[in-house]
Design a protein around this motif. Structure first.
Motif, PDB file in Angstrom:
ATOM      1  N   ILE A 255       0.815  -1.213   0.000  1.00  0.00           N
ATOM      2  CA  ILE A 255       0.000   0.000   0.000  1.00  0.00           C
ATOM      3  C   ILE A 255       0.850   1.264   0.000  1.00  0.00           C
ATOM      4  O   ILE A 255       0.346   2.372  -0.189  1.00  0.00           O
ATOM      5  N   LEU A 256       2.162   1.135   0.168  1.00  0.00           N
ATOM      6  CA  LEU A 256       3.040   2.286   0.333  1.00  0.00           C
ATOM      7  C   LEU A 256       4.122   2.293  -0.742  1.00  0.00           C
ATOM      8  O   LEU A 256       4.751   1.266  -1.003  1.00  0.00           O
ATOM      9  N   HIS A 257       4.356   3.461  -1.365  1.00  0.00           N
ATOM     10  CA  HIS A 257       5.462   3.595  -2.309  1.00  0.00           C
ATOM     11  C   HIS A 257       6.685   4.161  -1.607  1.00  0.00           C
ATOM     12  O   HIS A 257       6.616   5.192  -0.935  1.00  0.00           O
ATOM     13  N   GLU A 258       7.823   3.499  -1.794  1.00  0.00           N
ATOM     14  CA  GLU A 258       9.116   3.975  -1.310  1.00  0.00           C
ATOM     15  C   GLU A 258      10.116   3.815  -2.451  1.00  0.00           C
ATOM     16  O   GLU A 258      10.224   2.746  -3.047  1.00  0.00           O
ATOM     17  N   GLY A 259      10.851   4.872  -2.739  1.00  0.00           N
ATOM     18  CA  GLY A 259      11.811   4.825  -3.835  1.00  0.00           C
ATOM     19  C   GLY A 259      11.818   6.137  -4.587  1.00  0.00           C
ATOM     20  O   GLY A 259      11.652   7.215  -4.017  1.00  0.00           O
ATOM     21  N   LEU A 260      12.036   6.050  -5.914  1.00  0.00           N
ATOM     22  CA  LEU A 260      12.091   7.236  -6.751  1.00  0.00           C
ATOM     23  C   LEU A 260      10.699   7.821  -6.951  1.00  0.00           C
ATOM     24  O   LEU A 260       9.726   7.094  -7.169  1.00  0.00           O
ATOM     25  N   VAL A 261      10.611   9.139  -6.882  1.00  0.00           N
ATOM     26  CA  VAL A 261       9.377   9.838  -7.239  1.00  0.00           C
ATOM     27  C   VAL A 261       9.784  11.057  -8.056  1.00  0.00           C
ATOM     28  O   VAL A 261      10.689  11.799  -7.671  1.00  0.00           O
ATOM     29  N   ARG A 262       9.136  11.228  -9.196  1.00  0.00           N
ATOM     30  CA  ARG A 262       9.457  12.402 -10.012  1.00  0.00           C
ATOM     31  C   ARG A 262       8.255  12.831 -10.840  1.00  0.00           C
ATOM     32  O   ARG A 262       7.401  12.019 -11.196  1.00  0.00           O
ATOM     33  N   MET A 263       8.235  14.122 -11.112  1.00  0.00           N
ATOM     34  CA  MET A 263       7.215  14.727 -11.944  1.00  0.00           C
ATOM     35  C   MET A 263       7.893  15.280 -13.188  1.00  0.00           C
ATOM     36  O   MET A 263       8.896  16.000 -13.095  1.00  0.00           O
TER      37      MET A 263
ATOM     38  N   TRP B 192      10.255  17.761 -11.085  1.00  0.00           N
ATOM     39  CA  TRP B 192      11.149  17.585  -9.953  1.00  0.00           C
ATOM     40  C   TRP B 192      11.474  16.098  -9.845  1.00  0.00           C
ATOM     41  O   TRP B 192      10.829  15.248 -10.466  1.00  0.00           O
ATOM     42  N   ILE B 193      12.496  15.758  -9.056  1.00  0.00           N
ATOM     43  CA  ILE B 193      12.917  14.360  -8.918  1.00  0.00           C
ATOM     44  C   ILE B 193      13.533  14.158  -7.541  1.00  0.00           C
ATOM     45  O   ILE B 193      14.190  15.059  -7.004  1.00  0.00           O
ATOM     46  N   GLY B 194      13.305  12.989  -6.955  1.00  0.00           N
ATOM     47  CA  GLY B 194      13.896  12.704  -5.653  1.00  0.00           C
ATOM     48  C   GLY B 194      13.540  11.321  -5.158  1.00  0.00           C
ATOM     49  O   GLY B 194      13.053  10.468  -5.914  1.00  0.00           O
TER      50      GLY B 194
END
Length: 608
Positions: free
Chosen positions: A221-229, A265-267
């Motif tokens: 249920i949870l996302h952990e890792g790369l997130v970017r727009m 953005w990216i992180g």
């Protein structure tokens, strides 16, 4: 409610039970924890270097292992942070969140978000320039460049810091770093060309993470890792998929890069924390996610457009760094007031974002008024129940009539025997004569499912519920009820079983027991299934759910209890208003006139 509709409900409930039991019996494997030894940066990574707009040739940075621990530092002090930045690479690599502790217990250490190279799970942000034309790769500052302090003794919201580096070839680089009172740093990178020819280069910011975090949840249920727009498109890639990247010949390693023409953005995002590089919105940049297999190192880059600087000129570019807690209020402010496009999507709202976003908005504002998340959840439940009451009203009326018809249905079933077709025809006639819609009773359940999962998502992923107390023994609404029947809910001197253990699943606390009782009372108002097997399953369901939900977040259990109590009151009141007199511990009587029984059915037996 006919057998077909009951089978639909039964299948839904059983599917939910199977999923929950599966995750109890086979929980996701915890990642193996290893301490990473100190390493020289040159042995692990490459920095972006640009020869032209369409190509990228990685170049290795100079080894600087001897300077990692020796480089001077500048203190960082804000209402949210304490830590320091290193003059090596102008790195922010020592950052702790003063408002958050690792555990709820007294004396627990504060959360340490960023760590320098040499410590386990090193994690930092750094900024520099990549050479293109007219300037050599060793004449631009990189992740290991030792900067000098031009101004500023400490980095605070009131006092920025300016660093300077002269390459000795006619080019002076400066980095002005400022920070606000929340979680945002501003890096203003500039280059002054005092030489005799044009130079072309581009600024970048990057995040480096040595290994996956030790507290990785690995929960579906949870996302952990790369997130970017990237130009309005959100990407969420977990660490496992990053490791499986294909080799990108342009980057020389496992990488996926995207070109943003306007905003993005990216992180990296954790359960409650996030670090994100944010180039100037409205300008083109390239974001790249890399993985270096040799040292299990993740790298996120934001590489800005080429800058050509003529002799005697100076150019500058601003890049922002968000490093801190995923607080909804702060992130929303950066999106709405400071123009960071789609920044609220950095919080993992899930598939039901169209429900989770407004539900959290309402919960947040209720908490602002009430000042307690537990009471805010109760108030939220009242509001949600009021919103769906018009749809649920007809369902409750239909269920009241269904329960009134229960004796006639039992008689019809006894008369039909094994003739299923005759039973079905008789029941349909019974429904028609009494103007009852058996499917209407399914509406409350169908409405409840998406709301329940949306609230579950909200309680699980949002930091505002983390360590939020309610009353008495409930000190953390994001954690299960800590009380246990094993020690008579704290009356006996021994402690409760450790959360997550098999005994803890059985030795449930006060709130799960209240949940089971509330479900049982609510079920007594519903018409019982005519099928004996279904009747038995529905009879055990409240107690099964009592144990199943005992390990869920107490905030979610609180919602379910409140929902059951409100539903019971609504349904009981509606049944009484229609002349039905529910008897929770026996039969049911009615004061309104019944429709005559079907011609083929025997006379309805009188209640004794």
């Amino acid at each position: 409610m006919d057998d077909q509709n009951k089978n639909l409900i039964l299948a839904t409930v059983l599917s939910f039970l199977v999923v929950m039991v599966w995750f109890w019996l086979f929980p996701p494997e915890e990642p193996e924890l290893t301490d990473l030894p100190p390493v020289a940066e040159a042995a692990d990574v490459t920095t972006p270097s640009v020869a032209a707009e369409t190509t990228s040739t990685p170049t290795t940075t100079p080894a600087a292992s001897e300077t990692v621990a020796e480089a001077a530092r500048i203190a960082i002090e804000t209402p949210e942070f304490k830590g320091s930045l290193s003059l090596q690479g102008a790195r922010i690599d020592d950052l702790s969140l003063t408002q958050y502790r690792e555990e709820l217990a007294d004396g627990s250490p504060i959360v340490h978000l960023l760590k320098p190279v040499g410590e386990a799970e090193a994690y930092f942000a750094t900024f520099g320039w990549a050479s293109a034309e007219g300037i050599a790769a060793d004449q631009v500052p990189g992740p290991d460049t030792i900067w000098s302090v031009e101004s500023g003794d400490a980095l605070t919201p009131e006092t920025p810091v300016t660093l300077v580096w002269d390459n000795g070839a006619g080019h002076i680089f400066r980095t002005e770093i400022s920070v606000d009172e929340d979680f945002m740093f501003d890096y203003v990178q500039s280059v002054e060309n005092t030489g005799t020819s044009n130079i072309t280069l581009r600024p970048y910011g990057l995040l480096r993470r040595h290994g996956t975090p030790a507290d990785l949840k690995n929960f579906f249920i949870l996302h952990e890792g790369l997130v970017r727009m990237t130009d309005g498109e959100l990407e969420e890639t977990d660490y496992k998929k990053i490791v499986d990247y294909d080799l990108d010949p342009r980057e020389g390693t496992q990488a996926v890069r995207l070109e943003a023409t306007e905003n993005g953005w990216i992180g990296y995002t954790d359960h409650y924390w996030m670090t994100t590089l944010i180039p100037e919105q409205g300008t083109a940049f390239r974001s790249t996610s890399k993985y270096f297999d040799s040292r299990d190192l993740y790298q996120a880059e934001a590489v800005m457009a080429l800058q050509t600087v003529a002799p005697g000129e100076t150019t500058e570019v601003t890049t922002r760094l968000y490093a801190g807690a995923k607080e909804w209020d702060a992130i929303r402010n950066y999106e709405n007031e400071e123009g960071v496009t789609g920044f609220l999507d950095s919080i993992d709202w899930g598939w039901f974002f169209f429900l989770t976003k407004p539900i959290f908005w309402l919960l947040h504002n209720l908490n602002v008024i009430i000042g307690n998340m537990g009471w805010s959840i109760i108030a939220l439940t009242f509001i949600l129940k009021a919103l769906v009451l018009p749809l649920a009203y007809k369902s409750y009326v239909s269920m009241a009539k269904m329960k009134e018809l229960q004796p006639e249905m039992e008689a019809l079933k006894e008369k039909s025997g094994e003739d299923k077709q005759a039973l079905q025809q008789g029941m349909m006639k019974l429904y028609k004569d009494n103007k009852v819609n058996p499917a209407a009773g399914c509406m409350p359940i169908l409405l409840q499912i998406p709301i329940f999962f949306s609230l579950y998502k909200v309680i699980f992923v949002t930091i505002e519920l983390r360590h939020a107390p309610w009353i008495g023994w409930i000190k953390d609404l994001s954690a299960p009820d800590p009380s246990s029947i094993i020690n008579l809910f704290g009356l006996l001197p021994w402690s409760a079983p450790e959360p997550g253990s098999f005994i803890a699943l059985i030795a449930i606390g006060i709130m799960p027991i209240v949940l089971g009782v509330s479900m049982w009372l609510q079920q007594k108002l519903n018409p019982a299934p005519t099928d004996p097997t279904q009747k038995m399953i529905f009879a055990y369901m409240p107690w099964v759910f009592m144990f199943m939900l005992g390990g869920f977040a107490s905030g979610l259990v609180l919602y379910w209890i409140t929902n059951n109590v409100i539903t019971f009151i609504q349904q009981y009141t509606i049944m009484r208003s229609h002349g039905s007199k529910p008897d929770l511990f026996g039969n049911i009587t009615s004061s309104f006139k019944k429709a005559p029984p079907a011609k083929d059915a025997p006379a309805k037996p009188k209640n004794k």
